[in-house]
Design an enzyme around this catalytic site. Structure first.
Site, PDB file in Angstrom:
ATOM      1  N   GLU A  87       0.804  -1.222   0.000  1.00 18.44           N
ATOM      2  CA  GLU A  87       0.000   0.000   0.000  1.00 18.44           C
ATOM      3  C   GLU A  87       0.837   1.272   0.000  1.00 18.44           C
ATOM      4  O   GLU A  87       0.295   2.367  -0.175  1.00 18.44           O
ATOM      5  CB  GLU A  87      -0.936  -0.016   1.215  1.00 18.44           C
ATOM      6  CG  GLU A  87      -2.038  -1.070   1.077  1.00 18.44           C
ATOM      7  CD  GLU A  87      -2.952  -1.154   2.289  1.00 18.44           C
ATOM      8  OE1 GLU A  87      -2.546  -0.693   3.364  1.00 18.44           O
ATOM      9  OE2 GLU A  87      -4.060  -1.690   2.146  1.00 18.44           O
ATOM     10  N   GLU A 118       6.973 -22.045   8.291  1.00 18.18           N
ATOM     11  CA  GLU A 118       7.479 -21.107   9.284  1.00 18.18           C
ATOM     12  C   GLU A 118       8.526 -21.746  10.194  1.00 18.18           C
ATOM     13  O   GLU A 118       9.248 -21.052  10.897  1.00 18.18           O
ATOM     14  CB  GLU A 118       6.336 -20.557  10.132  1.00 18.18           C
ATOM     15  CG  GLU A 118       5.723 -21.551  11.094  1.00 18.18           C
ATOM     16  CD  GLU A 118       4.596 -20.939  11.918  1.00 18.18           C
ATOM     17  OE1 GLU A 118       4.617 -21.135  13.134  1.00 18.18           O
ATOM     18  OE2 GLU A 118       3.723 -20.266  11.337  1.00 18.18           O
TER      19      GLU A 118
END
Length: 305
Positions: A87, A118
Site C-alpha cells: 500500500e 514457518e
C-alpha cells in the site's frame, strides 16, 4: 533463545477465560464479546508508544540514507507485512523496492496456508540473502507468538549483515527474548478462540504497521498537513483525490486544478509548489529536491528567501 518444545505457556496460546462458553453464546453475545476483546488492541498500542516512536525514527534515518524497509513474517504476520508494503506505492508514490514484504513460502502463501514453512530458520536466512539486505536496511520481524523460526533466522541473518532490526510480537519479553534494535511487544492477551492469532494479535499488528509506515512517510515529506501530497495518480479515484487536494488547498476550481495537475506531470506536491511560488516544473523539482522533498520546508525557505 530457548528451543520451545511446547508453546502452551505463551500468552498467545493461553485459554481466554472470557470466552470459555464461546460455543454457547447467542449471536449478539458473540459480537459483543469480540468487541470487548478487540478494545484491548488500543491499550496495547498505547503501552508500546515509545517503542513505536523509536522504530519510526530508526526506519526514517535508514531510508533517508538510501536504505530499504523489509517486513518479514509467516502466515497472518507475513500477509500483514506484505499488505502494508504493497500500500505504500499508491499512497505515498514510493518505489516498490523501498518498502517490501517477505512471507514464508513466497507469493503463493498469500492466498494458501503455508504454516509448515514457518519452522525453517534457514529459509529466513535465505530470504535475507536473496534480497541482498545490507547495513543501510531495516528488517521488521513479525511473529505473534514470538518464536517463529523463519522470522528468528531472518533477524539473526540481517543483524549479521549489519542491518537494523525491529521485532514485533504479542508475547511479553520474559516469555521470549530476542535481540533486536527495537523490541515492540503488543500485549492483547489470549484470543477468544485459543491460539488463533489472526484475531486480536492480527488486528493490533495491522494497527502497529499502519503507525510505522505512515509515521515514516510523514517524516520523509510525503505528507503536507494531513494530505497525501505524494499520492500516485493511477486511477480515477486517486485522480479525484488529487484534484480535491489541489482545490481545497489552493481555492482553484476543478478545471484549473486539473490544468495545474497536468502541468506538474500529475504530481500533487509539485503542483502545489508551482501554484504557491510561481516556479516552473523543472525549477520546482530542483527546489523540492534541495529540501529533501519536504513541501512545507520548501515553501518556508522560499518565503524567507
Amino acid at each position: 533463545m530457548k528451543n520451545f518444545e511446547s508453546r502452551g505457556h505463551l500468552l498467545t496460546e493461553q485459554v481466554n477465560p472470557n470466552s470459555r462458553d464461546l460455543d454457547s453464546l447467542s449471536t449478539l453475545e458473540f459480537v459483543d464479546l469480540f468487541n470487548r476483546e478487540d478494545a484491548q488492541t488500543l491499550a496495547a498500542i498505547a503501552a508500546a508508544r515509545q517503542e513505536l516512536a523509536a522504530a519510526i525514527d530508526l526506519i526514517h534515518g535508514a531510508l533517508e540514507k538510501g536504505g530499504r524497509l523489509f517486513y518479514l513474517g509467516a502466515g497472518t504476520s507475513g500477509r500483514l507485512g506484505v499488505l502494508d508494503a504493497a500500500e505504500c506505492p499508491p499512497t505515498f508514490c514510493t518505489s516498490p523496492e523501498l518498502v517490501q514484504g517477505i512471507i514464508a513460502g513466497g507469493a503463493g502463501a498469500l492466498v494458501r496456508s503455508s504454516e509448515d514453512l514457518e519452522d525453517r530458520a534457514e529459509d529466513g536466512e535465505t530470504a535475507i540473502a536473496h534480497h541482498q539486505i545490507h547495513d543501510l536496511d531495516v528488517v521488521v520481524g513479525i511473529t505473534a507468538g514470538g518464536t517463529t523460526p523463519f522470522v528468528l533466522g531472518a533477524l539473526a541473518a540481517a543483524r549479521a549483515r549489519g542491518a537494523k532490526t525491529i521485532y514485533i510480537a504479542c508475547v511479553p519479553a520474559e516469555q521470549v527474548q530476542v535481540e533486536a534494535d527495537v523490541d515492540i511487544r503488543l500485549l492483547v492477551g489470549p484470543e477468544i478462540l485459543a491460539g488463533s492469532t489472526r484475531l486480536k494479535a492480527g488486528t493490533v499488528t495491522k494497527m502497529a504497521l499502519n503507525i510505522l509506515s505512515t509515521g515514516v512517510m510523514v517524516k520523509l515529506g510525503k505528507v503536507y498537513g494531513n494530505r497525501m501530497v505524494d499520492v500516485a495518480v493511477t486511477n480515477s479515484k486517486l485522480r479525484d483525490r488529487s484534484l480535491r487536494i489541489l482545490e481545497e488547498l489552493t481555492d482553484l476550481d476543478r478545471a484549473a486544478a486539473n490544468e495545474l495537475l497536468e502541468r506538474s506531470g500529475k504530481r500533487v506536491k509539485l503542483a502545489l509548489l508551482m501554484h504557491w511560488t510561481g516556479l516552473d516544473p523543472q525549477a520546482g523539482e530542483q527546489w523540492l529536491a534541495s529540501h529533501k522533498g519536504h513541501l512545507r520546508a520548501a515553501i518556508e525557505a522560499m518565503d524567507n528567501g
